[in-house]
Write a protein that holds these residues in place. Structure first.
Motif, PDB file in Angstrom:
ATOM      1  N   GLY A  96       0.815  -1.207   0.000  1.00  0.00           N
ATOM      2  CA  GLY A  96       0.000   0.000   0.000  1.00  0.00           C
ATOM      3  C   GLY A  96       0.850   1.258   0.000  1.00  0.00           C
ATOM      4  N   LEU A  97       2.022   1.192   0.666  1.00  0.00           N
ATOM      5  CA  LEU A  97       2.958   2.317   0.631  1.00  0.00           C
ATOM      6  C   LEU A  97       3.632   2.404  -0.731  1.00  0.00           C
ATOM      7  N   GLU A  98       4.076   1.260  -1.223  1.00  0.00           N
ATOM      8  CA  GLU A  98       4.796   1.231  -2.494  1.00  0.00           C
ATOM      9  C   GLU A  98       3.944   1.787  -3.627  1.00  0.00           C
ATOM     10  N   LYS A  99       2.676   1.385  -3.656  1.00  0.00           N
ATOM     11  CA  LYS A  99       1.811   1.853  -4.730  1.00  0.00           C
ATOM     12  C   LYS A  99       1.566   3.352  -4.640  1.00  0.00           C
ATOM     13  N   GLY A 100       1.726   3.920  -3.440  1.00  0.00           N
ATOM     14  CA  GLY A 100       1.577   5.350  -3.265  1.00  0.00           C
ATOM     15  C   GLY A 100       2.868   6.119  -3.441  1.00  0.00           C
ATOM     16  N   GLY A 101       3.943   5.413  -3.847  1.00  0.00           N
ATOM     17  CA  GLY A 101       5.208   6.086  -4.121  1.00  0.00           C
ATOM     18  C   GLY A 101       6.158   6.175  -2.941  1.00  0.00           C
ATOM     19  N   ILE A 102       5.785   5.559  -1.793  1.00  0.00           N
ATOM     20  CA  ILE A 102       6.665   5.551  -0.623  1.00  0.00           C
ATOM     21  C   ILE A 102       7.426   4.229  -0.605  1.00  0.00           C
ATOM     22  N   HIS A 103       8.742   4.294  -0.640  1.00  0.00           N
ATOM     23  CA  HIS A 103       9.539   3.077  -0.666  1.00  0.00           C
ATOM     24  C   HIS A 103       9.626   2.470   0.733  1.00  0.00           C
ATOM     25  N   TYR A 104       9.460   1.164   0.795  1.00  0.00           N
ATOM     26  CA  TYR A 104       9.457   0.439   2.067  1.00  0.00           C
ATOM     27  C   TYR A 104      10.738  -0.371   2.205  1.00  0.00           C
TER      28      TYR A 104
END
Length: 621
Positions: A502-510
């Motif tokens: 959910g973070l990755e799809k929003g552009g936040i790298h995990y």
């Protein structure tokens, strides 16, 4: 002192903590000193076991490869299933003690793999396996999944699916066999001289470019150089020789699987290749698909910037997900689909590892039964294939620009065509009944401020996200903080209670960097965290230029509540990279994250660490 290419010294924590060295005996050989990676799903006993447990994922490396090459995939997939990976004899961390050439034929290696898999598969419960092979490992996987005569085990009856990454279709001509045979007649000393010449220049050498491409990013080149130096010539020659078929009275035996093996497969098969692969070109996938009698004949192509990560905030909609996979396999009709468009963002490597107990809001047994995805024990042949566009190469397993999309593709395929029980979103909802999310802890978590004030101009301390929370779920976090928090480092020990995709799809790298709660981090963990932050900050500089960010961007860091371990690591970074004194760093963290580091023994360790006084007891821990 370990050499810079010592696989033990370079093992990431996930591999090191879940590996053991074992000896296995087959019908003909005893193989001592084999490195076996096995990580049982931490919630395996709480997930349904009827009609069988969630399948075991088995990873098989190729010629000259190792378990370490699967590390980026393992960090994602250990959160959804039990995972098993084997360093074949003489590869990676396994000993090269068996010298007989016959011990490295494909038949011998397949029997060894069967023996190991059956040792770990939960046979009493009827657990199935999903085979994930890279390069020659895909060939070994095909042999494991195909009925063998005479059968040594019944493993093929329990294969739930086969995922072949950069596979080879076998030897298509006698000329290929003759060339490889001639090469193997070259004396080993001459072969080693050629390898030394081929590796000149380290990460810029021809041997590295062959696998990752001349324009690969520095991390991919570094890893390929590492793996090239780990490969032992004597082992490579034996395995290469073992790939060759033999001819007895006009009948071909052994060697890499050919049409006869592939066409016998009767399980879901997913073929993934790279457009820039110069080792096993993508044309190999078309050949294998023909062997499998797949209806589709158009090469499927997907660019590295395309988002294919499954929506996992709710139980998966199998029909919708199937449509998505089918839509992906229709790509490749034109040249534009083989390139990454300028506005497409490359998918970053997501490291998901290690589950924090429990999850979210209670779910009744009736609701659980109603939403329970099927787990068929009688699968049928389904074939899907995708060619990942440039810059996907033979090293797409561990190249940062391609590995995350590969993990997403594999996850989607397994959820759609094997079982929806492999969907992390469904698992989180099924498990959200007790554990850390009981009322007392939930209220305590809810009382904690989600995000701190800026720390050192670099960080924001946050509390762990919660998948079904109305205010602090990944989707809400992206809406509120995605403009300034560009990376999240999860230092909790277990798997998160949210889906990082959910973070990755929003552009936040995990990024996952697991540490143990209540215990001050070790010297090695502090060093690893600082190096990770350095790397993330360097990447942020490039992303800021490419994506035209504003001046304000941060790295979010969380354990469970975002105080003790989080504060400890951030203080260490401020002291070692930003010039703070320990006192000033501790105070600054407390001002930005009120109450600061709560555990006195954490603060004591920080003061001792930076006092210049080091005791043997501390150094040992």
């Amino acid at each position: 002192m370990a050499s810079p290419y010592d696989p033990v010294a370079t093992d990431p924590p996930l591999l090191d903590r879940n590996s053991e060295i074992k000896t296995y005996t087959t019908s003909r050989f005893t193989y001592p000193g084999l490195r076996i990676f096995y990580r049982r799903h931490q919630q395996a006993d709480r997930l349904p076991k009827s009609p069988a447990p969630i399948p075991l994922l088995v990873f098989i490396h190729g010629l000259g490869g190792s378990v370490a090459q699967f590390h980026p995939l393992l960090t994602s997939l250990t959160s959804i299933a039990s995972c098993l990976a084997i360093d074949l004899p003489g590869c990676g961390r396994s000993e090269f003690s068996v010298r007989q050439w016959e011990a490295y034929t494909t038949d011998a290696l397949v029997e060894l793999l069967e023996t190991i898999i059956e040792d770990y598969r939960e046979k009493e419960d009827g657990q199935g396996v999903v085979l994930i092979g890279h390069s020659m490992g895909a060939s070994l996987a095909a042999l494991l999944a195909s009925p063998r005569l005479p059968p040594r085990t019944q493993l093929h009856d329990h294969v739930a699916g086969l995922i072949a990454v950069c596979p080879t279709s076998g030897f298509s001509s006698q000329k290929q066999i003759m060339v490889l045979t001639a090469l193997l007649w070259v004396p080993e000393i001459i072969f080693n001289l050629w390898r030394a010449w081929d590796k000149r220049g380290g990460s810029q050498s021809a041997s590295v470019r062959r696998f990752v491409g001349a324009d690969a990013d520095p991390e991919a080149k570094r890893l390929q150089d590492l793996y090239n130096n780990q490969a032992i010539t004597s082992v490579w020659r034996r395995m290469a020789w073992g790939c060759l078929p033999t001819h007895v009275k006009g009948v071909t035996k052994g060697g890499l699987p050919s049409k006869e093996t592939w066409e016998k497969l009767n399980v879901p098969v997913f073929l993934v290749g790279g457009e820039d692969d110069r080792v096993t070109p993508p044309q190999e996938i078309a050949k294998i698909r023909d062997f499998l009698q797949e209806v589709k004949t158009t090469p499927d192509t997907i660019s590295p910037g395309t988002s294919v990560l499954a929506d996992s905030a709710a139980p998966v909609d199998i029909n919708a997900a199937a449509s998505k996979i089918d839509a992906m396999t229709s790509l490749g009709q034109g040249e534009e689909n083989t390139r990454e468009s300028e506005d497409q963002k490359p998918v970053h490597r997501t490291q998901v590892a290690e589950p924090e107990e429990g999850a979210d809001d209670p779910v009744t047994p009736t609701e659980q039964a109603a939403s329970l995805p099927s787990l068929s024990l009688h699968r049928k042949k389904i074939v899907r294939s995708i060619i990942m566009g440039k810059p996907a190469t033979h090293a797409l397993l561990y190249t940062p620009s391609t590995v995350r999309i590969l993990a997403g593709l594999i996850s989607d395929f397994m959820v759609v065509h094997i079982t929806g029980r492999l969907d992390l979103g469904w698992q989180l909802q099924y498990l959200s009944r007790d554990g850390k999310w009981d009322v007392k802890n939930l209220q305590k978590w809810q009382a904690v401020e989600p995000v701190s004030e800026p720390i050192g101009g670099i960080f924001r301390a946050i509390k762990t996200l919660r998948e079904v929370d109305e205010d602090h779920s990944p989707s809400e976090f992206v809406k509120k903080w995605g403009g300034v928090i560009k990376d999240v480092i999860d230092i909790s020990h277990d798997n998160p209670v949210y889906n990082p995709q959910g973070l990755e799809k929003g552009g936040i790298h995990y990024h996952k960097f697991p540490t143990v709660s209540k215990v001050p981090p070790t010297d090695a963990e502090i060093k690893g965290f600082i190096e990770l932050v350095d790397k993330v900050r360097d990447e942020q500089k490039e992303r800021a230029k490419r994506e035209n960010w504003g001046e304000e961007h941060y790295i979010g860091v969380h354990c469970h509540y975002g105080f003790n371990r989080t504060g400890f690591f951030l203080v260490c970074y401020l002291v070692e990279r930003c010039g703070y004194t320990p006192e000033a760093a501790i105070e600054h963290f407390a001002q930005s994250r009120p109450k600061g580091i709560k555990h006195a023994h954490f603060k004591d360790r920080l003061y001792v660490r930076y006092s210049g006084l080091r005791s043997e007891a501390i150094a040992e821990h």
